[in-house]
Design a protein around this motif. Sequence first.
Motif, short mmCIF file in Angstrom:
data_model
loop_
_atom_site.label_atom_id
_atom_site.label_comp_id
_atom_site.label_asym_id
_atom_site.label_seq_id
_atom_site.Cartn_x
_atom_site.Cartn_y
_atom_site.Cartn_z
N ALA A 1 0.67 -1.21 0.13
CA ALA A 1 -0.26 0.02 0.33
C ALA A 1 1.02 1.28 -0.02
O ALA A 1 0.46 2.52 -0.29
CB ALA A 1 -0.99 0.14 1.25
N MET B 1 1.70 1.73 -6.02
CA MET B 1 0.37 1.99 -5.42
C MET B 1 -0.01 3.34 -5.62
O MET B 1 -1.09 3.55 -6.00
CB MET B 1 0.45 1.54 -3.94
CG MET B 1 -1.19 1.42 -3.34
SD MET B 1 -2.25 0.39 -4.45
CE MET B 1 -2.10 -1.04 -3.23
N ILE B 2 0.76 4.34 -5.21
CA ILE B 2 0.46 5.73 -5.16
C ILE B 2 0.08 6.07 -6.49
O ILE B 2 -0.89 6.76 -7.12
CB ILE B 2 1.67 6.74 -4.66
CG1 ILE B 2 1.66 6.19 -3.34
CG2 ILE B 2 1.40 8.31 -4.91
CD1 ILE B 2 3.13 6.60 -2.67
N ASP B 3 0.58 5.54 -7.73
CA ASP B 3 0.47 5.79 -8.93
C ASP B 3 -0.96 5.33 -9.30
O ASP B 3 -1.67 5.73 -9.92
CB ASP B 3 1.73 4.98 -9.93
CG ASP B 3 1.26 5.51 -11.52
OD1 ASP B 3 0.85 6.51 -11.49
OD2 ASP B 3 1.34 4.54 -12.12
N ALA B 4 -1.08 4.12 -9.07
CA ALA B 4 -2.29 3.30 -9.14
C ALA B 4 -3.55 4.30 -8.59
O ALA B 4 -4.58 4.26 -9.22
CB ALA B 4 -2.42 2.00 -8.59
N ILE B 5 -3.33 4.70 -7.19
CA ILE B 5 -4.52 5.50 -6.58
C ILE B 5 -4.84 6.79 -7.43
O ILE B 5 -5.72 7.09 -7.50
CB ILE B 5 -4.18 5.78 -5.14
CG1 ILE B 5 -4.06 4.42 -4.40
CG2 ILE B 5 -4.97 6.47 -4.74
CD1 ILE B 5 -3.66 4.66 -3.17
N ARG C 1 -4.96 5.85 -11.89
CA ARG C 1 -5.61 4.82 -12.37
C ARG C 1 -5.13 4.21 -13.63
O ARG C 1 -5.61 3.98 -14.59
CB ARG C 1 -7.15 5.13 -12.67
CG ARG C 1 -7.92 5.36 -11.59
CD ARG C 1 -9.23 5.31 -11.82
NE ARG C 1 -10.42 5.50 -10.91
CZ ARG C 1 -10.91 4.69 -10.11
NH1 ARG C 1 -10.82 3.46 -10.74
NH2 ARG C 1 -11.43 4.62 -9.17
N ASP D 1 -10.28 -1.62 -10.87
CA ASP D 1 -9.32 -0.60 -10.03
C ASP D 1 -7.81 -1.10 -9.95
O ASP D 1 -7.77 -2.15 -9.12
CB ASP D 1 -9.88 -0.27 -8.52
CG ASP D 1 -9.36 0.77 -7.83
OD1 ASP D 1 -8.16 1.19 -8.28
OD2 ASP D 1 -10.07 1.44 -6.88
N PRO D 2 -7.08 -0.31 -10.55
CA PRO D 2 -5.54 -0.86 -10.52
C PRO D 2 -4.97 -0.92 -8.99
O PRO D 2 -4.24 -1.67 -8.62
CB PRO D 2 -4.86 0.31 -11.31
CG PRO D 2 -5.72 1.32 -11.27
CD PRO D 2 -6.97 1.03 -11.22
N ALA D 3 -5.46 -0.06 -8.33
CA ALA D 3 -4.73 -0.20 -6.85
C ALA D 3 -5.32 -1.43 -6.15
O ALA D 3 -4.40 -1.96 -5.51
CB ALA D 3 -5.65 1.27 -6.05
N ARG D 4 -6.58 -1.98 -6.50
CA ARG D 4 -7.02 -3.24 -5.84
C ARG D 4 -6.42 -4.30 -6.54
O ARG D 4 -5.95 -5.42 -6.11
CB ARG D 4 -8.49 -3.21 -5.94
CG ARG D 4 -9.31 -2.05 -5.26
CD ARG D 4 -9.14 -2.46 -3.53
NE ARG D 4 -9.57 -1.42 -2.91
CZ ARG D 4 -9.17 -1.29 -1.41
NH1 ARG D 4 -8.55 -2.19 -0.82
NH2 ARG D 4 -9.76 -0.31 -0.92
N LEU E 1 -3.17 -4.71 -4.96
CA LEU E 1 -3.33 -5.43 -3.80
C LEU E 1 -3.39 -7.10 -3.93
O LEU E 1 -2.95 -7.68 -3.05
CB LEU E 1 -4.55 -4.72 -2.91
CG LEU E 1 -4.56 -4.95 -1.48
CD1 LEU E 1 -3.20 -4.03 -0.96
CD2 LEU E 1 -5.83 -4.58 -0.93
#
Lengths: 490, 490
Positions: B120, B125-129, B132, B377-380, B383
């Motif tokens: 996280a 992840m920061i890029d993904a949040i 997207r 969602d790329p962030a998910r 994960l």
Amino acid sequence: MAALRHSATLCPLSSCSQTVLNPIHHTPILSILIQDVFQLLPRGAGGPELKTAIPGPKSQEHIAKLDKVFDTRSLNMLADYTQSFGNYFVDPDGNKLLDVYAQIASIPLGYNNPALKKAAQSPEMIDAIINRPILETGILKVAPKGLDQVFTAMAGSDANETAYKAAFMWRRMKERGGPTVEFTEEEMQSSMNNQTPGASQLSIMSFKTAFHGRLFGSLSTTRSKPIHKLDIPAFDWPQATFPLLKYPLEEHAEENAKAEADSIAEVEDLIKNYHVPPCAVIVEPIQSEGGDNHASPAFFRKLREVTAKHNVLLIVDEVQTGVGATGKFWAHDHWDLPSPPDMVTFSKKAQTAGYYFGNPELRPNKPYRQFNTWMGDPARCLLFRAIIDEVQRLDLVANTAKVGDYLYGKLEALAQKYPEEFKNLRGKNRGTFIAFDNPNRDQFIAKVKKLGVNIGGSGANAVRLRPMLIFEKQHADILLETLEKAVTSA
Amino acid sequence: MAALRHSATLCPLSSCSQTVLNPIHHTPILSILIQDVFQLLPRGAGGPELKTAIPGPKSQEHIAKLDKVFDTRSLNMLADYTQSFGNYFVDPDGNKLLDVYAQIASIPLGYNNPALKKAAQSPEMIDAIINRPILETGILKVAPKGLDQVFTAMAGSDANETAYKAAFMWRRMKERGGPTVEFTEEEMQSSMNNQTPGASQLSIMSFKTAFHGRLFGSLSTTRSKPIHKLDIPAFDWPQATFPLLKYPLEEHAEENAKAEADSIAEVEDLIKNYHVPPCAVIVEPIQSEGGDNHASPAFFRKLREVTAKHNVLLIVDEVQTGVGATGKFWAHDHWDLPSPPDMVTFSKKAQTAGYYFGNPELRPNKPYRQFNTWMGDPARCLLFRAIIDEVQRLDLVANTAKVGDYLYGKLEALAQKYPEEFKNLRGKNRGTFIAFDNPNRDQFIAKVKKLGVNIGGSGANAVRLRPMLIFEKQHADILLETLEKAVTSA
């Protein structure tokens, strides 16, 4: 590596035009953000820059790899988000484009916005990602007037569908005689067989050329293009004609008033007579995917009046229009309604999704009727909070109104010079939510892209502008110069 | 502040039992994770601990505040995730519970898992949040055998619905004569009116007591409880009887074989004769929300055979069973199928969602037919990748199989001692995916919670165990001790 998405409404039957860049002159960075982005210069500075054709060799390699596992036909072009910044994105080959399409209007504050980066690194965000708490995230800070509750969802489609479910439950609750009246045995048993009376024979009315999503319920209200609907079973729900206004508005006042009156009459007729009675009408403030179709504030006031008169709910779909792009936070703020919409749905720029409502009767009469495992994504809700804070801190809605007025004025001048290429210019006093028709739209868009600006279309002939809220006069000037070049060059 | 969610299938008509904790003895921390969590001790150590009644004063305050803007009737209890760890969650008043329900089976590796925390915080992840991107996230590393492509979605409901859409498009493509045959003018026009032939008159078959989601298409296949379906319009789609096995299996071999054969015969009859022809059958490996209903591997092999014979797709819904809890990564790995399912849907423990498929014909014949703004969602997705890595590194599927066998053996002994309270014990050799019936289920669950263990129900009488993949023998012992105490104490 990342991929930019094409417009969902660019003609899918034509081949996907690949983008090629030419260098365009330097533009200064957005002044109001200058203090935040200084440390990112020179990456964020300068205008579009071309290093290879698009897609270049690195992009081609990535697309080929991605295509093995993922349908890449709907990809616009690849982006390297680690290098993208503000109004510009950079592709894997180092090409840099001004972006006035913004992932179908879903990027609010620019690529790699420092405030959002800070939010993404916060301990609260890490908790939200790994533990999925339900959070008080400040979504209600921007609740539309008169609506003080929210139901969160994952994306625009299910925001609309959960609003529809609330509408069906509300209407049947009223028909039964109130929230305390129990379901009958027959209702309970027939519902398990997908039959009436348990499964209600009610409908959601939408408008022709509307777009409300692509899942089964939302797709039944979507009327954008056959390619979105073909082969998918649909509910027998009614559609009314959306008033197709003629431009310039000043020259067609009478005809347009008649088109709006006819539409309202059709809505009322369908409410009274459609064989599957509507319990709600859903409408976009500006039909976005359907071609940027506008109607007057008076039309929407009339729509509020006629729905209220017949006890039918009014759902305003602000998935694409919401969060500032029209020069007000919510597009329906332009209407001066006598009473608020019953529900307002949101997503895209908000990064999360859901619907606002005010009437406590819209809470289902029993728990677990409107429910799911996640009830939205708290990480995305936190991001919306950071977006709201940044929009307020920098007064970005006012900025968008101002830049939009400037851009519209300049486009009006272009339209006088090239009436065929900038036909039916629309979006006056609607921030940067501006569109015009072009007789060879797809070729025109491809040409603009080759000149260094990523731009999108919608409906049959519309070119739609969907820049971010950090779009400034300087960016508008690059856009205007490029649009004119696309008309005059071979 | 965060809220634990109730089972979507706990009887909604009964009042929500609030949880009260009693202290239970200390349990050592999961040994295989000890190196990772050492720095978090002593917070993660020790068994359940009670400091106030539940909800305590701080929880009550938060619930009252939340209720002003959010329907809190479906909330189980509040959790303070900053203090929760591993198999335990802590509430705002400092009470600590062993959790064998895990947010309806959606927490894979425990609260505040250090590996997920690391993911996280990663720059990716920061890029993904904030941006997207579409990512190569390793989802295919765990693709079911024979399926090498994936379509990503936001949650279980839309994972199923997009799989349905793929099925409808596939069947109509076949009927038309192949992917290059164009749509007719009549199809295009009628689709815009939600009418045939453009909107197909085809169906998705599901099973009685199945649960596949709550949006309009998925809800039409959900057959769990009236409260999930009442008032919502539904498609006229068929349902077959799921074989209701009798336990212990050894004593009812003949009856059970007959129940399964009857079910298969009904499936075949509905495929051949239902007036809205099914193009796909969707089935859960274990009907989870519907009461933890199992069927034999032979039944599912037969189902694969009969669907293939009639050119009907088989969709396996692994939203609740997937990602290790049954002692295999995918529950359908237990079946030894002659040919793979056509599609496998996933969500919950995966944190993201989507469907796997293998047949390239299941890619729609044109772009934009299966499409949306975010495509998951790329962030998910990132994960999920971190979860997969951790599951593989610690061999957590094997751990779950082993702990599950231990737990099942001990529960069998309890069932012999208290046959009425642990009726129809099921889930042998299915990891920790274990359930039993209790004649006073809701009271029983409330009692277990008062003794310090958060546990869930499903269907009419089932108590279902849905612990995380880091559930160990020590935790099983606490659970067993608590279950017996709930039976023997007043």
